[in-house]
Design a protein around this motif. Sequence first.
Motif, PDB file in Angstrom:
ATOM      1  N   ALA A 260      38.305  38.464  46.325  1.00 52.86           N
ATOM      2  CA  ALA A 260      38.779  38.952  47.269  1.00 52.86           C
ATOM      3  C   ALA A 260      40.005  39.087  45.971  1.00 52.86           C
ATOM      4  N   ALA A 261      40.571  38.027  45.396  1.00 53.96           N
ATOM      5  CA  ALA A 261      41.252  37.634  44.306  1.00 53.96           C
ATOM      6  C   ALA A 261      41.097  38.894  43.110  1.00 53.96           C
ATOM      7  N   MET A 262      40.181  38.548  42.350  1.00 53.89           N
ATOM      8  CA  MET A 262      40.078  39.269  41.337  1.00 53.89           C
ATOM      9  C   MET A 262      39.578  40.284  41.604  1.00 53.89           C
ATOM     10  N   MET A 263      39.240  41.064  42.516  1.00 53.50           N
ATOM     11  CA  MET A 263      39.536  42.363  43.004  1.00 53.50           C
ATOM     12  C   MET A 263      41.011  42.692  43.074  1.00 53.50           C
ATOM     13  N   ALA A 264      42.021  42.221  43.112  1.00 56.07           N
ATOM     14  CA  ALA A 264      43.362  42.061  43.821  1.00 56.07           C
ATOM     15  C   ALA A 264      43.846  42.048  42.125  1.00 56.07           C
TER      16      ALA A 264
ATOM     17  N   LEU B 113      44.082  45.466  31.044  1.00 54.94           N
ATOM     18  CA  LEU B 113      42.403  46.029  31.385  1.00 54.94           C
ATOM     19  C   LEU B 113      42.038  45.795  32.934  1.00 54.94           C
ATOM     20  N   PRO B 114      41.298  46.154  33.637  1.00 53.60           N
ATOM     21  CA  PRO B 114      41.033  45.178  34.797  1.00 53.60           C
ATOM     22  C   PRO B 114      39.609  44.636  34.507  1.00 53.60           C
ATOM     23  N   VAL B 115      39.770  43.369  33.787  1.00 50.24           N
ATOM     24  CA  VAL B 115      38.897  42.238  34.103  1.00 50.24           C
ATOM     25  C   VAL B 115      39.546  40.893  34.035  1.00 50.24           C
ATOM     26  N   SER B 116      38.789  40.110  35.282  1.00 49.13           N
ATOM     27  CA  SER B 116      38.532  38.691  35.634  1.00 49.13           C
ATOM     28  C   SER B 116      37.767  37.996  34.525  1.00 49.13           C
ATOM     29  N   PHE B 117      38.176  36.563  34.240  1.00 50.53           N
ATOM     30  CA  PHE B 117      36.706  36.194  33.838  1.00 50.53           C
ATOM     31  C   PHE B 117      36.722  35.346  34.778  1.00 50.53           C
ATOM     32  N   ASP B 118      34.991  34.628  34.935  1.00 46.50           N
ATOM     33  CA  ASP B 118      34.776  33.296  35.936  1.00 46.50           C
ATOM     34  C   ASP B 118      34.097  32.469  35.041  1.00 46.50           C
ATOM     35  N   ILE B 119      34.384  31.842  34.135  1.00 46.62           N
ATOM     36  CA  ILE B 119      33.438  30.991  33.643  1.00 46.62           C
ATOM     37  C   ILE B 119      32.778  29.752  33.835  1.00 46.62           C
ATOM     38  N   ALA B 120      31.289  29.532  33.889  1.00 39.89           N
ATOM     39  CA  ALA B 120      30.939  28.733  34.799  1.00 39.89           C
ATOM     40  C   ALA B 120      30.099  27.586  32.775  1.00 39.89           C
ATOM     41  N   TRP B 121      30.828  25.911  33.343  1.00 38.36           N
ATOM     42  CA  TRP B 121      30.826  25.334  32.191  1.00 38.36           C
ATOM     43  C   TRP B 121      29.932  24.853  32.321  1.00 38.36           C
ATOM     44  N   TYR B 122      29.609  23.959  31.164  1.00 38.24           N
ATOM     45  CA  TYR B 122      29.104  22.656  30.927  1.00 38.24           C
ATOM     46  C   TYR B 122      28.920  22.061  29.973  1.00 38.24           C
ATOM     47  N   GLU B 123      28.465  21.942  29.062  1.00 37.17           N
ATOM     48  CA  GLU B 123      29.334  21.469  27.642  1.00 37.17           C
ATOM     49  C   GLU B 123      29.991  22.202  26.835  1.00 37.17           C
TER      50      GLU B 123
ATOM     51  N   GLU C 160      26.630  38.688  44.791  1.00 32.33           N
ATOM     52  CA  GLU C 160      25.696  39.480  45.887  1.00 32.33           C
ATOM     53  C   GLU C 160      27.386  39.609  46.526  1.00 32.33           C
ATOM     54  N   ALA C 161      28.171  38.687  46.801  1.00 34.86           N
ATOM     55  CA  ALA C 161      29.568  39.034  47.002  1.00 34.86           C
ATOM     56  C   ALA C 161      30.450  39.981  47.204  1.00 34.86           C
ATOM     57  N   LEU C 162      30.081  40.443  44.961  1.00 43.38           N
ATOM     58  CA  LEU C 162      31.027  41.814  44.631  1.00 43.38           C
ATOM     59  C   LEU C 162      30.836  42.710  44.916  1.00 43.38           C
ATOM     60  N   PRO C 163      32.135  43.417  45.338  1.00 45.01           N
ATOM     61  CA  PRO C 163      31.377  45.194  46.080  1.00 45.01           C
ATOM     62  C   PRO C 163      31.392  46.399  44.911  1.00 45.01           C
ATOM     63  N   GLU C 164      30.350  47.331  44.836  1.00 50.57           N
ATOM     64  CA  GLU C 164      29.430  47.706  44.189  1.00 50.57           C
ATOM     65  C   GLU C 164      30.330  48.925  42.903  1.00 50.57           C
ATOM     66  N   ASP C 165      31.835  48.391  43.201  1.00 43.96           N
ATOM     67  CA  ASP C 165      32.227  49.138  42.005  1.00 43.96           C
ATOM     68  C   ASP C 165      32.617  48.113  41.417  1.00 43.96           C
ATOM     69  N   ALA C 166      32.099  46.839  40.724  1.00 45.04           N
ATOM     70  CA  ALA C 166      32.757  45.544  39.775  1.00 45.04           C
ATOM     71  C   ALA C 166      31.201  45.637  39.290  1.00 45.04           C
ATOM     72  N   LEU C 167      31.583  46.718  37.878  1.00 48.82           N
ATOM     73  CA  LEU C 167      30.886  46.036  37.331  1.00 48.82           C
ATOM     74  C   LEU C 167      30.957  44.172  36.363  1.00 48.82           C
ATOM     75  N   VAL C 168      30.061  43.422  36.136  1.00 51.95           N
ATOM     76  CA  VAL C 168      29.190  42.397  35.713  1.00 51.95           C
ATOM     77  C   VAL C 168      28.837  42.303  34.575  1.00 51.95           C
ATOM     78  N   ILE C 169      29.496  41.818  33.691  1.00 49.06           N
ATOM     79  CA  ILE C 169      28.899  41.129  32.032  1.00 49.06           C
ATOM     80  C   ILE C 169      28.800  39.826  32.247  1.00 49.06           C
TER      81      ILE C 169
END
Length: 558
Positions: free
Chosen positions: A552-556, A489-499, A426-435
Motif C-alpha cells: 500500500a505504501a509503495m503504490m502510494a 519516476l514511479p519507482v520503489s526499491f525494496d532491497i533484500a540484503w544479506y552480505e 503475491e500482494a502487488l497489484p497487476e499494474d506493478a511492474l517488478v524488476i
Amino acid sequence: MFCYHCQEAKKNKVCDTAGICGKKADVSSLQDLLMFSLKGLAFYSSRAEAFDLVSDKTHHFMAKALFSMVTNVNFDPADFVNLIDVAVRRRNSIRKKFLAAYQLKHGAEFDETLPEEASWQYDEASDKDFIAKGETVGVEKDKEGLDEDVHALQECLLYAVKGLGSLAVHALEMGVEETEQYRFMQQALDFTLSKNNTQDEVLNMLLRCGELGLAAMGRLNQANSDKFGEPEPTTVYLDTWDRPGILVSGHDLHDIEDLLAQTAGTGVDVYTHDEAIAAHAYPALKKYFNLVANYGGAWQDQKTQFPKFNGPVLVTTNSIQQPKKTYQEKLFSTGMVGWPDVPHIEDRKPGQRKNFSAIIELAKQCEPPEPLTDGATTTGYGLQALTALSDQIATAIEANKIKRIIVLAGCDGRHKERRYYTELAEALPEDALVITSGDTKYRFQHMDFGMIDDIPRLLDAGQINNFHGIIAFLQTLQQKMGLSELRQLPVSFDIAWYEQTTILMMLALFALDFKHMRVGPTLPPFFTANILDLLDRRYGLKGIDTPENDVAAMMAGE
Ligand code: SF4
C-alpha cells in the motif's frame, strides 16, 4: 568473537560464539586480524600512491583479501594465515620505499604517529599466534575512543569496501580494472584508523563508496557483455536430464565458460545454481548444448539440494556452507572460496583455462541428478534488454497501465521472515511492474506474473551486479519521460540484503539521492538507532513492515 557484518547475525545483533554462517571463532579472529593488517598496509600504501610506489600486485592483493572476508566466501584458517602474512610483508616493503621517498622529497623523516596496525610485527606466521592476536583486535577494539554513531558508519564502510573488493576481483578475472577503486579501498581503510572522523565525513566516504560500487557493478557487467555477448531474455529450464552433470554455484561466468568448453562433447552436462542462473542468458555461454538447466534455488538451500544432484558441485565466488558428509567428497571450490579439506581448483594461468579435469572425471562416474522440479523461468533482462523495453514502459506508465515499478532486488537467505518477499510479490497489484536482480528472485520467480501489454510483469536483470543495469535503465526512462530527477519516476526499491555487496546497493541509492527505500528482512545490526534515524531523514531508509502495508505504501509513492 564479535561479528555482525551480515543480515544473519544472531538475533540481528551479533554472532559471539560461532557464526550462524558456520564461521568459527578462530576464523573470525583471523579475519579481524586480516582487516587489521590490511589497514596497516593501507596506512602506507595510501600515502605511497603520491610517490607512485604501489604496484598493481598490491592493489590486486588488497581487493582479493577484502573479498575473502565477504560472508560465506572463505572458512579456511590456512588461507587467512597466508593472507595476513602477505599483507604484513607487503606493508613492510611499501613502508621501506615510502620512508625513503618521503625523506628524499621533504628532507626530513616521516613523523606521523603510527597506529598499531602500521607497526605490528611478529617473528613467524603461525595460526596459533595470529588467532591470539586476532582476539585483541576487531570491532570492539575499533570502537574504543570513537563516538558510537561514527563507529557504526565506519563499520558500514569497512563492509561496503569488502563488497567493492569482490566486484573488483570479478572484473579483474575478466581482465578489466580501474585504479581509482583500488585507491579508494586503501583510502577508506586508512580513513578508519582515525579517531577524529565526523559523521558527515564518514557519510561522504559512504556516498563515494556507493558511487564506486555502482560503477564497479557496471564495469563487471560490461566486461561480461564484452566477453560473452549482451545478455538476452532466455528461457531457463528447471528440470533434469539423464546424463551425469556438474553443478556450478556462485557468480563467476568466466569459470562457467571454462567448464563448458572442457565438458562439451564429454557426455557431462552443466547445471547452474543460485546466481549462476544468469549464465543462461549470455550468447557465448548458452551456445553450449550441455548448459542444460538451473538446478535448485538460492545458496541457503545447498545442504538439501547438493546431495540430490549426485554429481560434483563447483562453488565459485561465494555462498559456500559447511558441507554435509553426503556431498563433501564431491564439492570443489575455486577463486577466493575456501573450506578446509574441500579440494580447490587453482587459478588459471595467463592465456589458459582453469583446469577442471578432476571434476569432469568425477562427474563421469556419477549418476544423473534427481529431479527437484520442472518447468522454466526467464532471465536475461540486462541493460540492453531493459532499455529495449523503455519506450513501451514509458508509454504504459503514461497510460496508467503501469502505476509503479517495484525493484525487488538483492540476496536470499535462511530467515523465515524472508517469506515476506513472496507474500509481497503475491500482494502487488497487476499494474506493478517488478524488476529484480540477485538471488532474492527465488522467493517469487515461480509465480505467474503475467504481462502488461507486451511487457512481462517480472523482469529478471540477472546477478547482484546487474543492479547497475536496472539503475541505468531507470535513468534512460527518466530522460524519456522528461523528468529532471530519478526519484520523480514511479519507482520503489525494496532491497533484500544479506552480505556486503547488497550494502553497496543501499549506498548507491544514497549516492543517487533516491529517497524512500526499504531494506529487509532486518535492518543492518551495525547501525545504531541514531544512525537509522539519520538515514531515514536524509535518504528515506526504512525497514520492512507487513507485505500488505508495504504494498500500500509503495503504490502510494512512499
Ligand atoms: Fe554471523 Fe554473519 Fe558474521 Fe557469519 S558473517 S558470523 S552469520 S554475522
